[in-house]
Design a protein around this motif. Sequence first.
Motif, mmCIF file in Angstrom:
data_model
loop_
_atom_site.group_PDB
_atom_site.id
_atom_site.type_symbol
_atom_site.label_atom_id
_atom_site.label_comp_id
_atom_site.label_asym_id
_atom_site.label_seq_id
_atom_site.Cartn_x
_atom_site.Cartn_y
_atom_site.Cartn_z
ATOM 1 N N UNK A 230 -58.885 1.132 28.400
ATOM 2 C CA UNK A 230 -58.914 0.955 26.946
ATOM 3 C C UNK A 230 -59.207 -0.505 26.595
ATOM 4 N N UNK A 231 -60.014 -0.698 25.555
ATOM 5 C CA UNK A 231 -60.316 -2.050 25.091
ATOM 6 C C UNK A 231 -59.104 -2.654 24.401
ATOM 7 N N UNK A 232 -58.931 -3.950 24.570
ATOM 8 C CA UNK A 232 -57.793 -4.648 23.967
ATOM 9 C C UNK A 232 -58.272 -5.711 22.985
ATOM 10 N N UNK A 233 -57.398 -6.044 22.064
ATOM 11 C CA UNK A 233 -57.641 -7.117 21.092
ATOM 12 C C UNK A 233 -56.441 -8.039 21.084
ATOM 13 N N UNK A 234 -56.712 -9.349 21.037
ATOM 14 C CA UNK A 234 -55.630 -10.324 20.965
ATOM 15 C C UNK A 234 -55.814 -11.174 19.708
ATOM 16 N N UNK A 235 -54.714 -11.400 19.009
ATOM 17 C CA UNK A 235 -54.696 -12.367 17.913
ATOM 18 C C UNK A 235 -53.685 -13.439 18.265
ATOM 19 N N UNK A 236 -53.968 -14.684 17.909
ATOM 20 C CA UNK A 236 -53.055 -15.789 18.222
ATOM 21 C C UNK A 236 -53.317 -16.940 17.275
ATOM 22 N N UNK A 237 -52.257 -17.760 17.038
ATOM 23 C CA UNK A 237 -52.414 -18.952 16.203
ATOM 24 C C UNK A 237 -51.365 -19.981 16.578
ATOM 25 N N UNK A 238 -51.723 -21.231 16.387
ATOM 26 C CA UNK A 238 -50.779 -22.339 16.604
ATOM 27 C C UNK A 238 -49.866 -22.400 15.391
ATOM 28 N N UNK A 239 -48.530 -22.315 15.616
ATOM 29 C CA UNK A 239 -47.584 -22.330 14.490
ATOM 30 C C UNK A 239 -46.892 -23.680 14.350
ATOM 31 N N UNK A 240 -47.043 -24.568 15.333
ATOM 32 C CA UNK A 240 -46.449 -25.904 15.228
ATOM 33 C C UNK A 240 -47.234 -26.713 14.201
ATOM 34 N N UNK A 241 -46.534 -27.379 13.265
ATOM 35 C CA UNK A 241 -47.249 -28.208 12.280
ATOM 36 C C UNK A 241 -48.105 -29.260 12.980
ATOM 37 N N UNK A 242 -49.308 -29.474 12.451
ATOM 38 C CA UNK A 242 -50.231 -30.433 13.052
ATOM 39 C C UNK A 242 -50.518 -31.558 12.059
ATOM 40 N N UNK A 243 -50.945 -32.711 12.615
ATOM 41 C CA UNK A 243 -51.149 -33.036 14.038
ATOM 42 C C UNK A 243 -49.818 -33.226 14.768
ATOM 43 N N UNK A 244 -49.866 -33.083 16.123
ATOM 44 C CA UNK A 244 -48.667 -33.220 16.936
ATOM 45 C C UNK A 244 -48.810 -34.447 17.824
ATOM 46 N N UNK A 245 -47.680 -35.015 18.190
ATOM 47 C CA UNK A 245 -47.690 -36.142 19.106
ATOM 48 C C UNK A 245 -48.038 -35.660 20.517
#
Length: 638
Positions: A230-245
């Motif tokens: 079966x084909x898969x789908x991924x969703x993702x996002x950076x949740x840390x506030x940016x910019x980061x040290x």
Amino acid sequence: MRRSKFMTALIAVVMAASVLLVPGTAHADATDVSLIADFDNLSADRIARYTLKAKSESGVTDVQATLKKRVDRTWVEFGTLPFAHVDGTVNDGTWNAEYKTDIKNHPGVIGLDVVIKTADGGTLTKSTSIFNCYRSEIADLTTTPETVDYDNRGIVIRGRILIQKTREAGLEPAPDAVVWGSGGEVTARTAADGTFELAVPTPTTLVHVPGATWVCSATADAPEPETVVQWTEMTARIVTPQPVQAGTPVTVEGRLQRHAADGLRPVGDKWLWLDARVGGTPVYLADPVRTAADGTFRLEFAAEQAGLLILAWEGDTYLSQTQEAAGELTLAQAARITDLSFPGEPAPYGETMRATGRLLVDGSPVGGGRMQLEYAPREGWEFTVAASGRTAADGTFSLGVRATESGYWRVRHLDGADRTSAISDIVHVDVKYKMQLNGLSVKPAGTGGVVTAQGSLVRYADAPEPADRERIDVYFMPKGGSTWKHQGAVYTGADGKFNATFTATGDGYWTAASWEDSDHLGSNAPIVYADVSVSYASKITDFSATPKTVAAGGTITVRGRLTRLSGGGTAAPLPNKPIYLYSMRGVEWQEAAVVRTNSDGWFEKTFTAEESRYWTAWFWGDGDHARSNSSVVHVEVQ
């Protein structure tokens, strides 16, 4: 598809089990004791025959045995068996016993403990065992359904267990036999006709009949079902506030879903080894992440550089690989590393490799900044500190390390609190051994423009060493020319030396090269000049004197062709050259004539036949050609 694996034992016609030493009440003086069990599962009499051989200085007084069987992983005694002295003496003899097996009441593993008593009052015990079972075969295997997927991973395996009781008998059903599937997690018993059915939770198609029962062990593979991915789908996002040290944790949230038959479904409660890259550079993730029931997951990694974050999953048996861009990661770097340079790429092994650059904060140079040169041997591996130092007043730095291995490098700046303030781009540097061609010489080695080229090749590792089994290419440029021509290649020996012959067309220049490869830098030898006097080899071919038999007073025609050879190419005609013709009667050759070759190298002369003679031809050579002679032919004059 992954499968459970059984440790299977093939039941041989003749079985000899390993012997065990069991301590008695007193140690007997019996030595060289051996116990052998001889049992044929296909014999009609099904008699197990035991042979004991032993030596004893005091003498064997008695040999008795106890029969036992394996029940629920423990031994249970069920009878005794006397041994008879059949050969030799009590000091060095042979004792035999026979046991008529009872497969109905005592099937499976039958053990035998033999107690040997000697005249010194001691005892010694030897043990062996046989498998009292019928030879088995797994037949008629089928697997349903024919296809499986993520939602339908269970299969049903059907088949039959057949047994053969004697060598003369045919196969027959094995009723109430135990069958294993899925590595022993699923078991079934056969029906009266030997059929069985196993509902296996995963598509592992190995079927096993365990031993230690009245049915001997057997293993077979059922047909494998087709797996629908079966084909898969991924969703993702950076949740840390940016910019980061730089160096601080970055949190990413995502979700993995699959295209099931009834639509998009979450991939829940599953461990995922994810591949993460920022700006194309691998990010180190120490552990897998586990999805929740709704397919969501959460991961963290240390921010080390800015760029596009991409997560990838390689998939598994039922689900396809997938990847997703989780967004652009930006770093709040007040400090920046600029003008990064690694001179000497590829870097010579053993020499100092320097990373240079400049540290800036808000665009201004920083003096005294702590800098670390870091190394990783493979892409995506953790970095370790290889060298450290501080910046000069103008912000520049120079960090040196001895080059010993190819790999990935970067520079890190740490602030006063040991926090990462800036990280450079990652640079890959190849480290290769330096090579040096020494002592090239090219000298004439005979006629035909043959020269010998020789020299040696040195590899510089921790110390100079002969570069063995390395290719050397040899080149020639004629005097007055401007183009190098490849003459051939030769390989160095164990001592790093090489020696090869080549054909030269005249005077000129020679050189040799060891070219750069994945492990070594290239090296050219100094150019040498060779003065070559070319003397081509010559050959007289197609020589004949005809006719072979002639009447006195008739004519004889002597004929042949002169050619020259040049460096292994096609022979070329040698025109306008003198050919000396000789004839012989008795033991002395006499010059008969001198003729010249035509434009195609042919020569010919006619003589009057006076008496039987031998004939031959010679070309005596000149400044450019070596001499040669023809074969000898005979003409009979009658």
